[in-house]
Design an enzyme around this catalytic site. Structure first.
Site, PDB file in Angstrom:
ATOM      1  CE1 TYR A  32      -4.225  11.141   9.920  1.00  9.84           C
ATOM      2  CE2 TYR A  32      -2.918  12.925   8.993  1.00  9.84           C
ATOM      3  CZ  TYR A  32      -3.304  11.597   8.991  1.00  9.84           C
ATOM      4  OH  TYR A  32      -2.792  10.743   8.050  1.00  9.84           O
ATOM      5  CE  LYS A 147      -5.417  13.437   6.432  1.00  9.48           C
ATOM      6  NZ  LYS A 147      -4.401  12.510   5.982  1.00  9.48           N
ATOM      7  CD  GLU A 179      -5.046   4.439   1.196  1.00 11.39           C
ATOM      8  OE1 GLU A 179      -5.102   5.603   0.783  1.00 11.39           O
ATOM      9  OE2 GLU A 179      -5.622   4.065   2.235  1.00 11.39           O
ATOM     10  CG  LEU A 203      -7.665   9.430   3.255  1.00 12.39           C
ATOM     11  CD1 LEU A 203      -8.484   9.365   4.542  1.00 12.39           C
ATOM     12  CD2 LEU A 203      -6.421  10.265   3.475  1.00 12.39           C
TER      13      LEU A 203
HETATM   14  N1  PMP Z   1      -3.872   7.700   1.700  1.00 15.82           N
HETATM   15  C1  PMP Z   1      -3.361   7.781   2.927  1.00 15.82           C
HETATM   16  C2  PMP Z   1      -3.346   6.562   3.783  1.00 15.82           C
HETATM   17  C3  PMP Z   1      -2.839   8.992   3.409  1.00 15.82           C
HETATM   18  O1  PMP Z   1      -2.340   9.080   4.652  1.00 15.82           O
HETATM   19  C4  PMP Z   1      -2.821  10.124   2.549  1.00 15.82           C
HETATM   20  C5  PMP Z   1      -2.233  11.415   3.026  1.00 15.82           C
HETATM   21  N2  PMP Z   1      -3.117  12.118   3.831  1.00 15.82           N
HETATM   22  C6  PMP Z   1      -3.382  10.002   1.272  1.00 15.82           C
HETATM   23  C7  PMP Z   1      -3.906   8.773   0.884  1.00 15.82           C
HETATM   24  C8  PMP Z   1      -3.444  11.173   0.342  1.00 15.82           C
HETATM   25  O2  PMP Z   1      -4.408  12.106   0.760  1.00 15.82           O
HETATM   26  P1  PMP Z   1      -4.289  13.651   0.398  1.00 15.82           P
HETATM   27  O3  PMP Z   1      -4.123  13.733  -1.079  1.00 15.82           O
HETATM   28  O4  PMP Z   1      -5.574  14.224   0.843  1.00 15.82           O
HETATM   29  O5  PMP Z   1      -3.110  14.188   1.141  1.00 15.82           O
END
Ligand code: PMP
Length: 283
Positions: A32, A147, A179, A203
Site C-alpha cells: 500500500y 510497505k 521505528e 520502512l
Molecule cells: N514506518 C512505518 C512502519 C510506517 O507504517 C510508516 C507510515 N507509513 C512510517 C515508518 C513513516 O513513513 P512515511 O513518512 O512515508 O509516512
C-alpha cells in the site's frame, strides 16, 4: 456518496467487491501507499510513487498503472470534493484473486487495485505539545522495508499502546531502537540527530527522508545510526514522523520523561522548517 477507485474505475465505494480468493485477503499478499494532500498539492508525490514501485518490485507484483497514481489520487479528491481541505489518499495493490496456494498464481492473474480518499483534521495538540510512546520488542518480520499490508505485528502493538493511553509503540530489535508501528523515530543526543539507517528493519519513510534533508540544510549534525535502548538516559529529544502526522515530538519514551516533558529546540526548529517548506510550496 463516497467514490473509490477499484481496478481501473471510479465507482461508489459500496459497489467495490473483492473476491474471497483475493490474496490480499488470504495472505496479506499486497502493498500500500499513503499520500497527504495539503489543500493544493500532494507532499512529495514523486517519492511515494518511487516507493510504490519498489514495494511492488520486491514482491514481484506487476501492476501497470504505478505512474497513474498521482492522477488517481487527484481524481479521488475531485470526485469526493476534498480538494479544499487536508486529505489523505490510500492505495492498495494485491497480487489478485486465485485458488489458494502459497505459490504465486500461474498463470499470473491481474492484481487488485483499490484506492480511496478522506478528509481529516490534523492533531495539532500532539504535534505542538508532544506525545507519549511505549517501547517493546520488535516482533515484526525482517522485511520492514516493504510497505506490505501484512501489518499484524504493527496493529497489535499499536493497540497495546492505545490501551495504555499511549500514542505509538516504538520497536526494539536486539537492543536497538528501530521505528514505530506506523512512524519513524528520531533522537537528539548532544545536538546530533540520530535515526535508524535505511535497512530491512525499517520502512524508508518519505517524511524521514525529507526531515534528514531539512536537518542537513539547517546545519544540524546527522547520524543515521540506531540508538541503543540502554542509551535512553542520554536522549534529550525525540520525535516521530509520518505522512499524516508529519513531526510529532515525543515527551515520554517507554516510561522515561524526555527533556522537561516539552518539545525540545531541535524538534521545534525542524518543525518550523518543515512548515516553512509547506508554505513555500503552496506559494
Ligand atoms: N514506518 C512505518 C512502519 C510506517 O507504517 C510508516 C507510515 N507509513 C512510517 C515508518 C513513516 O513513513 P512515511 O513518512 O512515508 O509516512
Amino acid at each position: 456518496m463516497e467514490i473509490a477507485y477499484f481496478n481501473g474505475k471510479f465507482i461508489p465505494k459500496e459497489e467495490v467487491k473483492i473476491s474471497p480468493d483475493d490474496r490480499g485477503f488470504l495472505f496479506g499478499d499486497g502493498i500500500y501507499e499513503v499520500v497527504r494532500w495539503y489543500e493544493g498539492f500532494f507532499y512529495d508525490m514523486n517519492s511515494h510513487v518511487t516507493r510504490l514501485k519498489r514495494s511492488l518490485r520486491e514482491l514481484r507484483i506487476n501492476w501497470d498503472d504505478t505512474d497513474k497514481f498521482p492522477t488517481i489520487a487527484s481524481e479521488l479528491l475531485k470526485l469526493n470534493k476534498l480538494e479544499t481541505q487536508p486529505a489523505m489518499v490510500y492505495l492498495q495493490i494485491t497480487r489478485g484473486a486465485a485458488c489458494r496456494t502459497h505459490s504465486f498464481p500461474s498463470p499470473q492473474v491481474s492484481p487488485t487495485s483499490y484506492a480511496y480518499a478522506w478528509g481529516f483534521v490534523p492533531d495539532r495538540k500532539s504535534e505542538e505539545n508532544g506525545t507519549k510512546v511505549m517501547m517493546k520488542d520488535d516482533i515484526r518480520w525482517s522485511r520492514c522495508d516493504i510497505k506490505s499490508v501484512a501489518l499484524l505485528a504493527n496493529t497489535i502493538s499499536y493497540q497495546e499502546a492505545r490501551e495504555n493511553g499511549l500514542n505509538e509503540c516504538i520497536f526494539v530489535r536486539n537492543g536497538l531502537i528501530t521505528e514505530g508501528s506506523h512512524s519513524n523515530i528520531f533522537f537528539v543526543i548532544d545536538g546530533t540527530l540520530f535515526t535508524h539507517p535505511e535497512s530491512n528493519f525499517v520502512l524508508s519513510g518519505i517524511t524521514r527522508k525529507n526531515i534528514l534533508r531539512i536537518a542537513q540544510d539547517s546545519g544540524i549534525k546527522i547520524r543515521e545510526e540506531a540508538v541503543q535502548e540502554n542509551r535512553i538516559r542520554f536522549i534529550q529529544e525525540a520525535f516521530i514522523t509520518n505522512t499524516s502526522s508529519e513531526i510529532t515530538p515525543v515527551i515520554e519514551l517507554g516510561g522515561n520523561s524526555l527533556g522537561n516533558g516539552l518539545p525540545g529546540p531541535v524538534t521545534r526548529l525542524i518543525r518550523e522548517k518543515f512548515e516553512a517548506e509547506l508554505k513555500a510550496i503552496k506559494g
